[in-house]
Design a protein around this motif. Sequence first.
Motif, PDB file in Angstrom:
ATOM      1  N   VAL A 425       0.849  -1.193   0.000  1.00 20.72           N
ATOM      2  CA  VAL A 425       0.000   0.000   0.000  1.00 20.72           C
ATOM      3  C   VAL A 425       0.883   1.241   0.000  1.00 20.72           C
ATOM      4  N   GLU A 426       0.572   2.169  -0.891  1.00 24.67           N
ATOM      5  CA  GLU A 426       1.216   3.482  -0.879  1.00 24.67           C
ATOM      6  C   GLU A 426       0.193   4.415  -0.234  1.00 24.67           C
ATOM      7  N   VAL A 427       0.491   4.845   0.996  1.00 17.94           N
ATOM      8  CA  VAL A 427      -0.521   5.552   1.794  1.00 17.94           C
ATOM      9  C   VAL A 427      -0.772   6.989   1.328  1.00 17.94           C
ATOM     10  N   GLY A 428       0.028   7.460   0.382  1.00 20.26           N
ATOM     11  CA  GLY A 428      -0.143   8.823  -0.110  1.00 20.26           C
ATOM     12  C   GLY A 428       1.199   9.362  -0.566  1.00 20.26           C
ATOM     13  N   TYR A 429       1.156  10.566  -1.123  1.00 10.27           N
ATOM     14  CA  TYR A 429       2.393  11.178  -1.624  1.00 10.27           C
ATOM     15  C   TYR A 429       2.958  12.135  -0.584  1.00 10.27           C
ATOM     16  N   ILE A 430       4.100  11.756  -0.062  1.00  5.24           N
ATOM     17  CA  ILE A 430       4.743  12.567   0.975  1.00  5.24           C
ATOM     18  C   ILE A 430       5.306  13.858   0.371  1.00  5.24           C
ATOM     19  N   THR A 431       5.337  13.924  -0.960  1.00  2.00           N
ATOM     20  CA  THR A 431       5.829  15.124  -1.640  1.00  2.00           C
ATOM     21  C   THR A 431       4.711  16.135  -1.909  1.00  2.00           C
ATOM     22  N   ASN A 432       3.460  15.707  -1.746  1.00  2.00           N
ATOM     23  CA  ASN A 432       2.329  16.616  -1.971  1.00  2.00           C
ATOM     24  C   ASN A 432       2.033  17.367  -0.661  1.00  2.00           C
ATOM     25  N   PRO A 433       2.147  18.702  -0.654  1.00  4.12           N
ATOM     26  CA  PRO A 433       2.035  19.425   0.620  1.00  4.12           C
ATOM     27  C   PRO A 433       0.772  19.082   1.422  1.00  4.12           C
ATOM     28  N   SER A 434      -0.398  19.051   0.746  1.00  6.98           N
ATOM     29  CA  SER A 434      -1.610  18.812   1.535  1.00  6.98           C
ATOM     30  C   SER A 434      -1.670  17.379   2.049  1.00  6.98           C
ATOM     31  N   GLU A 435      -1.242  16.438   1.206  1.00 11.98           N
ATOM     32  CA  GLU A 435      -1.279  15.044   1.657  1.00 11.98           C
ATOM     33  C   GLU A 435      -0.209  14.780   2.725  1.00 11.98           C
ATOM     34  N   ALA A 436       0.964  15.397   2.556  1.00 15.36           N
ATOM     35  CA  ALA A 436       2.046  15.224   3.531  1.00 15.36           C
ATOM     36  C   ALA A 436       1.616  15.735   4.908  1.00 15.36           C
ATOM     37  N   LYS A 437       0.896  16.863   4.913  1.00 17.32           N
ATOM     38  CA  LYS A 437       0.423  17.414   6.196  1.00 17.32           C
ATOM     39  C   LYS A 437      -0.488  16.416   6.892  1.00 17.32           C
ATOM     40  N   ARG A 438      -1.300  15.727   6.088  1.00 15.33           N
ATOM     41  CA  ARG A 438      -2.183  14.714   6.672  1.00 15.33           C
ATOM     42  C   ARG A 438      -1.399  13.506   7.161  1.00 15.33           C
ATOM     43  N   LEU A 439      -0.397  13.127   6.390  1.00 20.29           N
ATOM     44  CA  LEU A 439       0.371  11.922   6.736  1.00 20.29           C
ATOM     45  C   LEU A 439       1.172  12.079   8.036  1.00 20.29           C
ATOM     46  N   VAL A 440       1.407  13.314   8.445  1.00 20.53           N
ATOM     47  CA  VAL A 440       2.095  13.491   9.730  1.00 20.53           C
ATOM     48  C   VAL A 440       1.093  13.794  10.855  1.00 20.53           C
ATOM     49  N   ASN A 441      -0.195  13.759  10.493  1.00 20.16           N
ATOM     50  CA  ASN A 441      -1.232  13.981  11.500  1.00 20.16           C
ATOM     51  C   ASN A 441      -1.708  12.632  12.035  1.00 20.16           C
ATOM     52  N   ASP A 442      -1.625  12.483  13.361  1.00 25.13           N
ATOM     53  CA  ASP A 442      -1.874  11.160  13.907  1.00 25.13           C
ATOM     54  C   ASP A 442      -3.337  10.718  13.812  1.00 25.13           C
ATOM     55  N   ASN A 443      -4.267  11.673  13.807  1.00 21.83           N
ATOM     56  CA  ASN A 443      -5.680  11.295  13.634  1.00 21.83           C
ATOM     57  C   ASN A 443      -5.922  10.726  12.251  1.00 21.83           C
ATOM     58  N   TYR A 444      -5.295  11.355  11.265  1.00 18.89           N
ATOM     59  CA  TYR A 444      -5.432  10.886   9.881  1.00 18.89           C
ATOM     60  C   TYR A 444      -4.839   9.480   9.758  1.00 18.89           C
ATOM     61  N   ARG A 445      -3.667   9.299  10.366  1.00 14.35           N
ATOM     62  CA  ARG A 445      -3.005   7.985  10.285  1.00 14.35           C
ATOM     63  C   ARG A 445      -3.846   6.905  10.957  1.00 14.35           C
TER      64      ARG A 445
END
Length: 465
Positions: A425-445
Amino acid sequence: MLRSFFILVILSISLLALDNSGILKRANTYMQTGSKSDQFLAYNDYKNLYLRSIISADEKLRKDSLVGIVKSGKALHIDISQYQDELATFKVKKAYTKPPEKSKNVNKIILKSSHKLKSVSWLNNDKLVLKFNKKLRQNQINYFTLYDEKKKKYRYIFDIHASMLTKSQTLRKDGVKRIVLAQYTPNTLRLVIENSTKLKVRFKRDTKSLTISIITNNNISKSVKKKEVQYIPIDLNKNKNKIIVIDVGHGGRDPGAVGYKNYREKIVVLKIAKHLKSFLLARGYKVYMTRDRDNYIKLSNRTAFANKKSADLFLSIHANAVSKNVHKIKGIESYFLSPSRSKRAESVAAKENKADISDMNIYGKQNFLKFLNHAKTVASHKLAIDLQRGMLGSLNKHYKGVRDGGVREGPFWVLVGAQMPAVLVEVGYITNPSEAKRLVNDNYRKTMARGMANGIERYFRNNRQ
Ligand SMILES: [Zn+2]
């Protein structure tokens, strides 16, 4: 970075050099020699074609490959009963979709499903309403998406456990290439919505009806309805003997992708994996992680670990990255192993295949091909669909604009050699600013991990051994 990927391409070249009809011809020739080893080669070819037929929704190829699997399997005394059953339903379906002048055949079809489709209509021009004679259950509807990069085709597919009393229908809607409703098997009604650009497809189950809203690109902003996916809790005792290995991508000296604000893949995926582990433990599964701290593990040791644990399922968690178009490219993707050469799969695999050369020697050509032709590939495809659906279902309830990157096939080393259904699974693009912000948010994770657990549960529920 690309080195390992090219080695892989060379290994799989013997499969890629031939197109479907070439492989079919080769398999049919193998069958004529009467030698056991040729029959085995034929069996593998047919299995591979079967998988391709599912991915490309090629009905003729599916039938041809099923005929081959049954014939070669019988010669080899392999249990092919499930394929035989599928071939039988195929024959029934063929008869059923024949033109009405052969009405004698139509009357002979026994429709097994207890649910019957009563009507199909459009509501406000963008909602397709299917009405049934009885109350629909959640598990009667299986929704998944397929994307064919070569042909640029997006397919949104609903399999509904029900039957229709008329022959297949083509429905029309402005801005959508094709919508077809047909009896796929005696028990399954299949609705395929096909387009050359992405659509927003949402569905809602309401007692006796299923409402599907199809929004074309032009008016996507009009509706941001959340997908309603409910999960039926199942008996915890049934999960107790299921073993899941969560493979946490990268680690230690290998940071994986480094993206927006230098967020690192190896950290993001570990956090998600830890949430997933606790959700799965709470549901009664046995869970192991390939790493639970920041250490380096070779790719080959990851599947070897899962094999040693006799895992029922292997899930490798990664985050994606691009070097260009960082603002545009985002989304969640699930991959299963195949020799696909699609551009998207190639670039993602190149990134994830950063293995040691010593790894390459462990998996010889034979092992790789053996895995590819194994029935596990089909199971992995099903698992990928359930995981993708689980993640999106859970995230869409709480977040807007979560992008469905679809279920894809790709040549990932980390999945090679797994003796159980395996998905990356690729959980999202860590290079995309909006998606990266979510990926470091623990609720989103946490929400994403819950969705993964839902997907795993759905997979086990639908594929009980
Ligand atoms: Zn990765």
